[in-house]
Design an enzyme around this catalytic site. Structure first.
Site, PDB file in Angstrom:
ATOM      1  N   ARG A 116       7.596   4.858 -23.556  1.00 15.01           N
ATOM      2  CA  ARG A 116       8.430   3.635 -23.419  1.00 15.01           C
ATOM      3  C   ARG A 116       9.670   3.877 -22.564  1.00 15.01           C
ATOM      4  NH1 ARG A 116       6.837   2.870 -28.606  1.00 15.01           N
ATOM      5  NH2 ARG A 116       5.260   1.250 -28.800  1.00 15.01           N
ATOM      6  N   LYS A 138      12.821  -2.035  -8.737  1.00 15.10           N
ATOM      7  CA  LYS A 138      11.437  -2.509  -8.876  1.00 15.10           C
ATOM      8  C   LYS A 138      10.483  -1.343  -8.676  1.00 15.10           C
ATOM      9  CE  LYS A 138      11.001  -7.013  -6.725  1.00 15.10           C
ATOM     10  NZ  LYS A 138      10.165  -7.662  -5.711  1.00 15.10           N
ATOM     11  N   GLU A 180      12.336  -3.088   8.476  1.00 14.44           N
ATOM     12  CA  GLU A 180      13.003  -3.565   7.254  1.00 14.44           C
ATOM     13  C   GLU A 180      14.521  -3.609   7.439  1.00 14.44           C
ATOM     14  OE1 GLU A 180      11.386  -4.925   4.808  1.00 14.44           O
ATOM     15  OE2 GLU A 180       9.349  -4.168   5.114  1.00 14.44           O
ATOM     16  N   LYS A 214      20.773  -4.933   0.743  1.00  9.65           N
ATOM     17  CA  LYS A 214      19.814  -4.892  -0.368  1.00  9.65           C
ATOM     18  C   LYS A 214      20.546  -4.939  -1.705  1.00  9.65           C
ATOM     19  CE  LYS A 214      15.790  -3.804  -2.513  1.00  9.65           C
ATOM     20  NZ  LYS A 214      14.413  -3.435  -2.388  1.00  9.65           N
ATOM     21  N   GLU A 224      14.541 -11.375  -9.411  1.00  4.80           N
ATOM     22  CA  GLU A 224      13.846 -12.221  -8.429  1.00  4.80           C
ATOM     23  C   GLU A 224      13.539 -13.628  -8.916  1.00  4.80           C
ATOM     24  OE1 GLU A 224      10.906 -10.103  -6.170  1.00  4.80           O
ATOM     25  OE2 GLU A 224      10.363 -11.885  -5.026  1.00  4.80           O
ATOM     26  N   ARG A 228      16.759 -13.072  -4.489  1.00  4.33           N
ATOM     27  CA  ARG A 228      16.032 -11.858  -4.103  1.00  4.33           C
ATOM     28  C   ARG A 228      14.820 -12.167  -3.227  1.00  4.33           C
ATOM     29  NH1 ARG A 228      15.340  -6.346  -7.755  1.00  4.33           N
ATOM     30  NH2 ARG A 228      14.221  -5.186  -6.176  1.00  4.33           N
ATOM     31  N   ASN A 232      11.978 -11.313   1.173  1.00  2.00           N
ATOM     32  CA  ASN A 232      10.598 -11.522   1.637  1.00  2.00           C
ATOM     33  C   ASN A 232      10.533 -12.129   3.030  1.00  2.00           C
ATOM     34  OD1 ASN A 232       9.318 -10.559  -0.663  1.00  2.00           O
ATOM     35  ND2 ASN A 232       9.653 -12.492  -1.726  1.00  2.00           N
ATOM     36  N   HIS A 235       7.588 -11.677   5.238  1.00  2.00           N
ATOM     37  CA  HIS A 235       6.535 -11.046   4.447  1.00  2.00           C
ATOM     38  C   HIS A 235       5.410 -11.997   4.050  1.00  2.00           C
ATOM     39  CE1 HIS A 235       9.297  -7.754   4.426  1.00  2.00           C
ATOM     40  NE2 HIS A 235       8.527  -7.010   3.673  1.00  2.00           N
ATOM     41  N   HIS A 239       2.093 -10.338   4.886  1.00  3.29           N
ATOM     42  CA  HIS A 239       1.088  -9.822   3.953  1.00  3.29           C
ATOM     43  C   HIS A 239      -0.320 -10.239   4.356  1.00  3.29           C
ATOM     44  CE1 HIS A 239       4.183  -9.205   0.543  1.00  3.29           C
ATOM     45  NE2 HIS A 239       3.892  -8.056   1.133  1.00  3.29           N
ATOM     46  N   HIS A 252       2.279  -1.713   7.430  1.00  2.00           N
ATOM     47  CA  HIS A 252       3.012  -2.804   6.781  1.00  2.00           C
ATOM     48  C   HIS A 252       4.154  -3.334   7.668  1.00  2.00           C
ATOM     49  CE1 HIS A 252       4.980  -5.023   3.533  1.00  2.00           C
ATOM     50  NE2 HIS A 252       6.103  -4.414   3.861  1.00  2.00           N
TER      51      HIS A 252
HETATM   52  N1  NAD Z   1       9.937  -1.152  -4.989  1.00  2.00           N
HETATM   53  C1  NAD Z   1      10.360  -1.889  -3.982  1.00  2.00           C
HETATM   54  O1  NAD Z   1      11.334  -2.626  -4.098  1.00  2.00           O
HETATM   55  C2  NAD Z   1       9.640  -1.782  -2.681  1.00  2.00           C
HETATM   56  C3  NAD Z   1      10.189  -2.375  -1.534  1.00  2.00           C
HETATM   57  C4  NAD Z   1       9.529  -2.209  -0.323  1.00  2.00           C
HETATM   58  C5  NAD Z   1       8.345  -1.480  -0.271  1.00  2.00           C
HETATM   59  N2  NAD Z   1       7.838  -0.921  -1.411  1.00  2.00           N
HETATM   60  C6  NAD Z   1       6.611  -0.127  -1.384  1.00  2.00           C
HETATM   61  O2  NAD Z   1       6.853   1.036  -0.608  1.00  2.00           O
HETATM   62  C7  NAD Z   1       5.608   1.518  -0.112  1.00  2.00           C
HETATM   63  C8  NAD Z   1       5.782   1.939   1.320  1.00  2.00           C
HETATM   64  O3  NAD Z   1       6.720   2.966   1.378  1.00  2.00           O
HETATM   65  P1  NAD Z   1       6.805   3.967   2.628  1.00  2.00           P
HETATM   66  O4  NAD Z   1       6.822   3.181   3.879  1.00  2.00           O
HETATM   67  O5  NAD Z   1       7.912   4.896   2.350  1.00  2.00           O
HETATM   68  O6  NAD Z   1       5.373   4.662   2.619  1.00  2.00           O
HETATM   69  P2  NAD Z   1       4.785   6.029   2.007  1.00  2.00           P
HETATM   70  O7  NAD Z   1       5.429   6.389   0.748  1.00  2.00           O
HETATM   71  O8  NAD Z   1       3.312   5.837   2.016  1.00  2.00           O
HETATM   72  O9  NAD Z   1       5.148   7.102   3.115  1.00  2.00           O
HETATM   73  C9  NAD Z   1       4.637   6.946   4.415  1.00  2.00           C
HETATM   74  C10 NAD Z   1       3.959   8.209   4.932  1.00  2.00           C
HETATM   75  O10 NAD Z   1       4.956   9.128   5.323  1.00  2.00           O
HETATM   76  C11 NAD Z   1       4.733  10.397   4.733  1.00  2.00           C
HETATM   77  N3  NAD Z   1       6.065  10.962   4.532  1.00  2.00           N
HETATM   78  C12 NAD Z   1       7.012  10.531   3.675  1.00  2.00           C
HETATM   79  N4  NAD Z   1       8.152  11.184   3.881  1.00  2.00           N
HETATM   80  C13 NAD Z   1       7.931  12.072   4.866  1.00  2.00           C
HETATM   81  C14 NAD Z   1       8.741  13.023   5.532  1.00  2.00           C
HETATM   82  N5  NAD Z   1      10.030  13.149   5.263  1.00  2.00           N
HETATM   83  N6  NAD Z   1       8.165  13.774   6.489  1.00  2.00           N
HETATM   84  C15 NAD Z   1       6.865  13.610   6.817  1.00  2.00           C
HETATM   85  N7  NAD Z   1       6.067  12.708   6.249  1.00  2.00           N
HETATM   86  C16 NAD Z   1       6.599  11.946   5.287  1.00  2.00           C
HETATM   87  C17 NAD Z   1       3.923  10.140   3.509  1.00  2.00           C
HETATM   88  O11 NAD Z   1       3.112  11.261   3.200  1.00  2.00           O
HETATM   89  C18 NAD Z   1       3.084   8.940   3.927  1.00  2.00           C
HETATM   90  O12 NAD Z   1       1.944   9.373   4.599  1.00  2.00           O
HETATM   91  C19 NAD Z   1       4.599   0.402  -0.322  1.00  2.00           C
HETATM   92  O13 NAD Z   1       3.732   0.745  -1.363  1.00  2.00           O
HETATM   93  C20 NAD Z   1       5.452  -0.791  -0.727  1.00  2.00           C
HETATM   94  O14 NAD Z   1       4.787  -1.663  -1.611  1.00  2.00           O
HETATM   95  C21 NAD Z   1       8.468  -1.068  -2.607  1.00  2.00           C
END
Ligand code: NAD
Length: 340
Positions: A116, A138, A180, A214, A224, A228, A232, A235, A239, A252
């Site tokens: 939990r 989130k 972003e 942010k 949200e 918030r 989007n 987006h 999407h 993305h």
């Molecule tokens: N929680 C939220 O508020 C929120 C907001 C926006 C996006 N997201 C989520 O975030 C995710 C995308 O995140 P992302 O773009 O960071 O992608 P990711 O975590 O998949 O990383 C992208 C790629 O970069 C590589 N990588 C990461 N750091 C590295 C580094 N320092 N050196 C070399 N390689 C590295 C990883 O292995 C991966 O292949 C999605 O799942 C999305 O839904 C969440």
């Protein structure tokens, strides 16, 4: 260096000395044992450096997560939770996410649900996760029906971003972070937009401003209900574009960039957003090769938007801009969108 912003979560950005990570851990974490859930690719590059800094003061248990969005699923969640429970993990233990947004979302969802809820720390390693996904609490995983459909909110003890980690990030991934960042500027920070427009050299100031956008939005509406949703911007169509072109390797941030271009055209039609601003925005997106993958006519994706969670009976909630930095949420019918 600690950034100033609107949330209680401390956000540290370090640009050259990883040793500060130890001081920050000591300040926030009194137990000795840490569970570090790390992206496999990130671990292969940077685990040794982190280990070196923390190993004398903490007992580190590394669990690696295969890189990529497909790790954010229920099977991987169950597998890691079982590993942790078998250990066993205790209520006063701490889970650390070390990787991009995928790792942060998955590790955070595990931290918020296991026993939990145990304490949680984010060490984001992509630009996107540093300015966006690690902030705001989130967390979640993807389900068959769509992305991020199961999740929770958890406030990390702190977020620590070490900029030199970005040096190993593939360029296309780095550029997604700029998409972003530009989004943050467009919805709430004209100064950041001017900075991004007038220089190609990324600096700490850009990052701090994007973080402030942010955090200010999350502060106003943590769960949200309204404001918030501004995050989007781009987006909704993004999407739909992403799901259509995912298999061909569109990322993305690239899909969202096309989505933003569409949202700007909608803004021009309904809010009088200026054409020459659209051109400047397009130039920034092109600078980061975010529009280089071609897409089909917008109608193709609008059809898919019907399945979007922002769809209401009277139309779709759509984020539009009146001018740079001034965003609002409008309800538009699909017919209105088709007309763009
Ligand atoms: N929680 C939220 O508020 C929120 C907001 C926006 C996006 N997201 C989520 O975030 C995710 C995308 O995140 P992302 O773009 O960071 O992608 P990711 O975590 O998949 O990383 C992208 C790629 O970069 C590589 N990588 C990461 N750091 C590295 C580094 N320092 N050196 C070399 N390689 C590295 C990883 O292995 C991966 O292949 C999605 O799942 C999305 O839904 C969440």
């Amino acid at each position: 260096l600690k950034t100033n912003h609107d949330l209680n979560t401390p956000i540290y950005i370090e640009d050259h000395d990883l040793k500060t990570l130890l001081e920050i851990f000591k300040k926030h974490v009194q137990v000795r044992r840490l569970f570090i859930l790390a992206d496999a690719q990130v671990a292969s590059l940077h685990q040794v450096a982190v280990e070196e800094v923390l190993k004398n003061d903490y007992q580190l248990n590394w669990i690696t997560i295969p890189s990529g969005e497909t790790s954010k699923n229920i099977e991987r969640y169950t597998q890691i939770v079982n590993v942790l429970l078998e250990f066993p993990i205790y209520k006063d233990d701490v889970i650390v996410a070390f990787g991009g947004g995928v790792t942060g979302d998955l590790a955070g969802y595990i931290a918020s649900t296991i026993l939990r809820g145990v304490r949680f720390i984010q060490i984001p390693t992509t630009l996107l996760s540093m300015i966006d996904s690690s902030i705001g609490g989130k967390v979640g995983i993807n389900m068959q029906a769509g992305k991020n459909l199961v999740g929770a909110f958890i406030e990390p003890l702190f977020i620590y971003s070490y900029l030199p980690f970005l040096k190993t990030l593939p360029k296309r991934e780095l550029h997604q972070g700029f998409a972003e960042m530009l989004k943050a500027a467009l919805i709430r920070d004209e100064v950041l937009f001017d900075l991004m427009k007038s220089s190609e050299t990324f600096c700490l100031n850009w990052m701090e401003r994007a973080i402030r956008v942010k955090t200010s939005i999350v502060k106003e509406d943590p769960f949200e209900h309204h404001t918030r949703m501004l995050l989007n911007f781009g987006h909704t169509l993004g999407h739909a574009i992403e799901s259509q072109h995912y298999e061909e390797g569109m990322l993305h941030g690239e899909a969202v960039s096309h989505g933003m271009m569409f949202a700007l055209k909608v803004s021009q039609t309904f809010k009088g957003f200026k054409k020459h601003d659209i051109e400047s925005i397009q130039a920034i997106l092109q600078r980061y090769q975010l529009l280089s993958k071609s897409i089909q006519p917008y109608e193709v994706y609008i059809k898919k938007v019907i399945h979007d969670k922002k769809m209401r009976q009277d139309g779709i909630r759509f984020i539009v801009l009146k001018s740079i930095g001034e965003a609002s949420i409008e309800t538009l019918s699909l017919e209105q969108l088709y007309g763009i």
